[in-house]
Design a protein around this motif. Structure first.
Motif, short mmCIF file in Angstrom:
data_model
loop_
_atom_site.label_atom_id
_atom_site.label_comp_id
_atom_site.label_asym_id
_atom_site.label_seq_id
_atom_site.Cartn_x
_atom_site.Cartn_y
_atom_site.Cartn_z
N VAL A 275 4.80 4.40 2.95
CA VAL A 275 4.52 3.04 3.92
C VAL A 275 2.88 2.82 3.52
O VAL A 275 2.46 1.43 3.42
N VAL A 276 1.97 3.08 2.64
CA VAL A 276 0.80 2.55 2.29
C VAL A 276 1.14 0.98 2.27
O VAL A 276 0.14 0.19 1.96
N GLU A 277 1.77 1.55 0.63
CA GLU A 277 1.95 0.18 0.32
C GLU A 277 3.03 -0.31 0.47
O GLU A 277 2.50 -2.03 0.81
N TYR A 278 3.76 -0.28 0.67
CA TYR A 278 4.86 -1.45 1.93
C TYR A 278 4.11 -2.21 3.07
O TYR A 278 4.47 -3.50 2.83
N ASN A 279 3.36 -1.47 3.58
CA ASN A 279 2.54 -1.90 4.49
C ASN A 279 1.20 -3.14 4.07
O ASN A 279 0.79 -4.04 4.51
N GLY A 280 1.33 -3.48 2.35
CA GLY A 280 -0.01 -3.69 2.06
C GLY A 280 -1.49 -3.67 2.04
O GLY A 280 -2.21 -4.22 1.37
N ARG A 281 -1.22 -2.07 2.29
CA ARG A 281 -2.86 -1.75 1.93
C ARG A 281 -3.40 -0.95 1.32
O ARG A 281 -4.52 0.13 1.27
N ALA A 282 -3.03 -0.92 -0.04
CA ALA A 282 -2.88 -0.03 -0.97
C ALA A 282 -4.48 -0.70 -2.02
O ALA A 282 -4.12 -2.25 -2.53
N ILE A 283 -5.16 -0.15 -2.32
CA ILE A 283 -6.10 -0.62 -2.98
C ILE A 283 -5.46 -0.92 -4.81
O ILE A 283 -5.03 -2.32 -4.94
N SER A 284 -4.65 -0.12 -4.84
CA SER A 284 -3.82 0.00 -6.54
C SER A 284 -2.59 0.10 -5.97
O SER A 284 -2.58 1.23 -6.45
N PRO A 285 -1.97 -0.79 -6.06
CA PRO A 285 -0.73 0.06 -5.75
C PRO A 285 0.19 0.84 -7.02
O PRO A 285 -0.14 0.57 -8.12
N LEU A 286 1.44 2.12 -6.93
CA LEU A 286 1.40 2.97 -8.14
C LEU A 286 2.65 2.01 -8.87
O LEU A 286 3.32 1.31 -8.18
N ASP A 287 2.16 2.16 -10.16
CA ASP A 287 3.01 1.45 -10.80
C ASP A 287 4.46 2.02 -11.19
O ASP A 287 3.96 2.64 -12.33
N LEU A 288 5.03 1.35 -10.42
CA LEU A 288 6.44 2.16 -10.77
C LEU A 288 6.97 2.47 -13.09
O LEU A 288 7.97 2.29 -12.68
N GLU A 289 6.31 1.30 -13.50
CA GLU A 289 6.96 1.65 -14.68
C GLU A 289 6.37 1.96 -15.25
O GLU A 289 5.87 2.18 -15.89
N LEU A 290 7.37 3.03 -14.58
CA LEU A 290 6.27 4.31 -16.01
C LEU A 290 6.71 3.72 -17.94
O LEU A 290 7.12 4.65 -18.18
#
Length: 331
Positions: A275-290
């Motif tokens: 939800v934090v990432e979807y709202n655009g508030r994440a300082i550094s969103p998790l990179d899903l390219e593991l």
């Protein structure tokens, strides 16, 4: 002994089909009754995010690469919220210095109690703390300014205070293996090579934990205490949002299995971050390219020597006092 009368179990008919139909008509039908903000208010997430998860589940057929939201839940518990990369660390430290004034700050660490309603009687002693009066399971978490939870560790047996949880968690595993991202910063003209977390008074004086002062005696330490306690509210706000968003965490945990309770808590943490990432508030969103971890090949003696050296550096009280003193002058 006379046989006791058998009390039949009551059966309450529930119209599940009708309830599902009403839910569809209220929120998902082409001419739905309630607007999107009502959906968010009731289910604590945007409707578009819910539909994205639903579409990923519907289209999942053990294919690679994994759909976006499956990748969130793919990681193991020790890495379930994503280890910060060097770029993540750089963004977090820059943001924390800009907002809180603490250079080199990675986040804030604290513990939250979750009441265990159906704790087995044989285990209640080790899960009950005196000030609580009932069994609880402790969650250790590290949160940044954007309320993103970077680290979560839940449920060690017998851990009834923050120090015991810290000693059993994997918070500093990367640091002890000398694999943590580099954090080089200056405070009051002094150079430091390890990032740190803000913590409350119960934590020990380690090189990577910065505590406040119990009784500040001058204006500088009073100002530092005020700034440190204000910045440390990031993790407390994260706990409040986490519990307020998912009602299951507001009530006592009902499962009898520790593993099932862990899965519930970790799922709530992951959804919180989504939800934090979807709202655009994440300082550094998790990179899903593991990217698979390719650690350097080290011999047994090298690993032991590194662990002993890093343990000594981590638990160095002199470094803690020097860092805190430099931050008092820096703030």
């Amino acid at each position: 002994m006379a046989n006791r009368p058998k009390i039949p179990r009551r059966t309450i008919p529930i119209n599940h089909v009708g309830a599902a139909t009403r839910l569809y008509n209220h929120y998902f039908a082409p001419q739905h009754v309630y607007p999107a903000d009502y959906f968010r208010r009731r289910f604590r997430m945007p409707k578009e995010m819910f539909l994205s998860i639903l579409n990923d589940i519907h289209s999942f057929n053990a294919i690679q690469p994994l759909p976006k939201h499956f990748a969130f839940f793919r990681n193991t518990p020790t890495d379930l919220v994503g280890r910060p990369t060097q770029e993540d660390v750089n963004r977090m430290t820059a943001k924390h210095e800009a907002v809180h004034g603490f250079s080199g700050m990675l986040g804030s660490v604290d513990c939250m109690h979750w009441a265990w309603r159906n704790c087995p009687t044989a285990w209640q002693g080790q899960y009950t703390r005196g000030d609580k009066g009932h069994p609880t399971i402790m969650l250790e978490a590290v949160a940044s300014y954007d309320l993103w939870i970077w680290h979560a560790y839940l449920g060690p047996a017998g851990s009834n205070n923050d120090i015991n949880v810290l000693n059993e968690s994997d918070l500093f595993d990367q640091l002890l293996q000398d694999k943590a991202p580099a954090v080089n910063f200056a405070a009051n003209g002094q150079q430091f090579t390890k990032g740190y977390y803000l913590a409350d008074g119960i934590y020990t004086k380690w090189a990577t934990l910065v505590k406040s002062f119990k009784c500040p005696m001058d204006p500088k330490t009073s100002k530092f205490k005020r700034f440190q306690e204000s910045a440390r509210k990031d993790v407390e706000r994260s706990f409040g949002v986490l519990q307020g968003r998912w009602r299951i965490l507001q009530q006592g945990a009902r499962p009898l299995s520790i593993n099932k309770i862990k899965r519930i808590m970790y799922s709530c943490v992951l959804l919180h971050n989504m939800v934090v990432e979807y709202n655009g508030r994440a300082i550094s969103p998790l990179d899903l390219e593991l990217i698979p971890d390719t650690p350097p090949v080290r011999s047994w003696d090298e690993r032991v020597n590194i662990h002993l050296r890093m343990t000594g550096e981590l638990r160095n009280r002199a470094t803690h006092n020097r860092l805190r003193g430099a931050l008092v002058e820096h703030i």
